[in-house]
Design an enzyme around this catalytic site. Structure first.
Site, mmCIF file in Angstrom:
data_model
loop_
_atom_site.group_PDB
_atom_site.id
_atom_site.type_symbol
_atom_site.label_atom_id
_atom_site.label_comp_id
_atom_site.label_asym_id
_atom_site.label_seq_id
_atom_site.Cartn_x
_atom_site.Cartn_y
_atom_site.Cartn_z
ATOM 1 N N HIS A 65 0.862 -1.182 0.000
ATOM 2 C CA HIS A 65 0.000 0.000 0.000
ATOM 3 C C HIS A 65 0.896 1.228 0.000
ATOM 4 C CE1 HIS A 65 -3.670 2.348 0.759
ATOM 5 N NE2 HIS A 65 -2.833 3.165 1.377
ATOM 6 N N CYS A 66 0.725 2.079 -1.000
ATOM 7 C CA CYS A 66 1.585 3.255 -1.128
ATOM 8 C C CYS A 66 0.839 4.503 -0.664
ATOM 9 C CB CYS A 66 2.038 3.438 -2.577
ATOM 10 S SG CYS A 66 3.134 4.868 -2.790
#
Length: 632
Positions: free
Chosen positions: A466-467
């Site tokens: 997850h960025c």
């Protein structure tokens, strides 16, 4: 082994034997209940069949059933033993077979006339109750195939779903709901499965699973009007308290005594629970003035505040530094005002459940002020054809890839309510309803390489990570765009650094060759504090972008794995992990890895392998033989 009102497990010499168990009892005085750190079911795993040579010919049918000696049981039944006949403890053979998970004997006894829902034992329970308490999913499935009714209640007023919830048997809870049991069903004590799970099970499941089935979080029990949050506080169940609050648990809901969950926490002097519940109240604006309460209740407004704050802060830091004021005391006071403003906004409006909003705001704000600097400070100083034109072309590519990374579906694994229930039933009936391949939050069978994202609360196909900088997961649907985003972002930052250095060379008097590096830094910072501030931002972003891009390229090209797989390789059976390497079944050589990942075709010269990772459940899929590309 401790005794409870209904069941006991005799483990020294034999399988489960029935005595008493305190499973589901009326809790009429919750103030007398002490917090628990765990709940002992009073069960052990039943012994398997005896493998050593023994003389079974003298065994009675109850003992033979407990140990699963099929031939001896059949011999006695064929000799005239009535399979419906209870023993001296009022327990039938079907009960003994159910609690010890003897599926072959259950089939045999039912074929000989055993009543599948016959009541027995001190608790007047059915065989299905016994199997449920023990967590024997395969037995529950088998009995229900023969018509066992899971909605029947035992002597303590509990149906099977209440027993499964309080003993933490998540797979059985899922199966019963999928087969039509009401997720909000109350037992005779007025307790729902969620309340039992909150009180008895100190782990995320089955509470998380029940919440996914849209259970009524704020429903009160029949006698005390305690919600699940009340019961979690009574049990000191910190894990479940967090889940209930995230699901919208009402902190101010009161029981018949007018007590909220926070009141109960204060009575127990549990600091963690008190702080957590107070934070939940503050997040909803309950303890704020009325004019702030409306704004704080507006989630969209709070998100805008989180996204907008970095724009203001980055500008103010550079603006204050650039002011023509000699007094650093005045500037220090101004910076103090900025800090106080941020603290106020953070405490009043930031929503920590929006994990990605602030990092995304920082990224957008940084790039916005960099572009402002480029067009207002650099435009007249740099060559249009060789500097501005490539920069603008790079920016178009950057905006496109960032937008796709941010807003594209990263590979969310979707299913309708009916599909979810069908999946649960199919997995349970094939003996595959295992939490390692089944997501208790999304209620889907997890494809290979997928993972549930704790931030997005969704299962993502070919999950990488997850960025926060793009406010989205990186997975099968947007990983290529994410790589493009990193690539063009790195070049944009390089141009920005070049622009800063060029600006200093044209507009600032420096004596680098004479006085050295540190004097040079002082001179350029004094010449244009705003430019120096933009330069520091550029260097910071250059470092993490360059490192991330190199790591991603190495994993994609050389290893054939995702970031999640590299970090958690030991959890996955299909990876061979040593102290120095990870052998991935998805690694097909550097050239082929690149072709498959980026889906290069080169006018038909290459033929990449396209896999729908949202539906790929095994590591075996149709691969092209050879070096990874094929001449067509």
């Amino acid at each position: 082994m401790q005794r409870e009102e209904g069941f006991n497990t005799k483990m020294a010499d034999g399988p489960d034997e029935y005595e008493t168990e305190t499973g589901c009892v009326p809790l009429l005085h919750p103030e007398e209940i002490k917090p628990q750190s765990h709940y002992n079911h009073g069960y052990g795993e039943p012994l398997g069949r005896k493998t050593h040579i023994d003389d079974y010919s003298t065994w009675d049918i109850v003992k033979a059933t407990q140990y699963g000696i099929y031939e001896r049981c059949r011999e006695l039944v064929e000799a005239g033993y009535d399979v419906r006949q209870p023993d001296k403890e009022n327990v039938t053979l079907l009960h003994w077979a159910a609690i010890n998970n003897r599926i072959d004997l259950v089939k045999y006894y039912i074929s000989k006339g055993a009543i599948v829902d016959q009541l027995g034992g001190d608790l007047n329970s059915t065989p299905l109750h016994w199997a449920t308490r023990q967590g024997h999913l395969s037995m529950v499935v088998q009995l229900m195939k023969y018509g066992a009714d899971p909605s029947l209640i035992d002597g303590e007023g509990c149906s099977c779903i209440h027993l499964a919830a309080q003993f933490g048997h998540t797979s059985i809870v899922a199966y019963l709901i999928a087969k039509g049991q009401d997720v909000d069903m109350m037992d005779q004590n007025g307790m729902t499965p969620l309340m039992w799970a909150a009180y008895r099970t100190h782990s995320v499941d089955p509470t998380r699973l029940l919440l996914t089935f849209n259970v009524s979080v704020n429903l009160g029990d029949k006698y005390h009007k305690n919600t699940a949050l009340h019961w979690a506080v009574l049990a000191g169940n910190t894990t479940v308290i967090s889940l209930l609050l995230e699901a919208g648990g009402n902190v101010d809901a009161q029981n018949v005594k007018g007590e909220s969950a926070l009141d109960l926490a204060k009575q127990r002097k549990n600091v963690w629970m008190i702080n957590h519940l107070q934070e939940a109240r503050q997040a909803k604006g309950y303890d704020n003035p009325s004019f702030l309460r409306k704004l704080k209740a507006d989630k969209e407004f709070r998100q805008k505040v989180m996204l907008g704050t970095p724009f203001l802060v980055i500008w103010l830091v550079g603006f204050i530094a650039d002011l023509d004021i000699d007094s650093w005391l005045i500037k220090g006071l101004m910076y103090g005002g900025v800090w106080a403003t941020v603290q106020f906004l953070s405490k009043s409006f930031f929503d920590h459940s929006m994990h990605s909003a602030l990092p995304l705001g920082i990224y957008l704000a940084t790039k916005f002020w960099m572009y402002v600097t480029w067009f207002f400070w650099f435009w007249n100083d740099l060559n249009f054809l060789f500097i501005h034109l490539p920069f603008l072309a790079n920016s178009v590519a950057l905006f496109y890839n960032f937008g796709k990374s941010w807003k594209s579906d990263p590979g969310i694994i979707k299913a309708t309510e009916e599909q979810k229930k069908k999946t649960i039933v199919e997995l349970a009936e094939t003996g595959s309803l295992d939490l390692s391949i089944f997501c208790s939050t999304c209620l889907i069978r997890k494809p290979v390489r997928s993972k549930h994202c704790g931030v997005c609360n969704r299962c993502i196909a070919k999950f990488d990570h997850h960025c926060p900088w793009v406010g989205n997961c990186v997975g099968a649907g947007n990983h290529r765009y994410f790589m493009g985003y990193l690539f063009f972002l790195l070049f944009m930052i390089c141009w920005m650094i070049y622009g800063c250095v060029s600006y200093w060379g044209l507009h600032c008097e420096t004596t680098y060759t004479k006085d050295g590096f540190w004097t040079y830094i002082t001179q350029i910072a004094t010449c244009s504090p705003w430019m120096f501030w933009m330069f520091l931002n550029s260097v910071f972003h250059f470092l993490w972008v360059a490192v991330l891009l190199m790591c991603q390229l190495y994993q994609i090209t050389c290893l054939g794995i995702t970031t999640n797989e590299r970090m958690n390789a030991r959890r996955y059976k299909h990876f061979k992990v040593t102290t120095t390497s990870i052998e991935s079944p998805f690694n097909h050589g550097c050239v082929r890895n690149i072709i498959d990942f980026f889906e290069f075709r080169c006018c038909g010269l290459f033929r990449p392998v396209i896999v729908d990772w949202t539906r790929q459940y095994t590591i075996e899929y149709d691969q092209i033989s050879g070096s990874g590309y094929q001449l067509v």
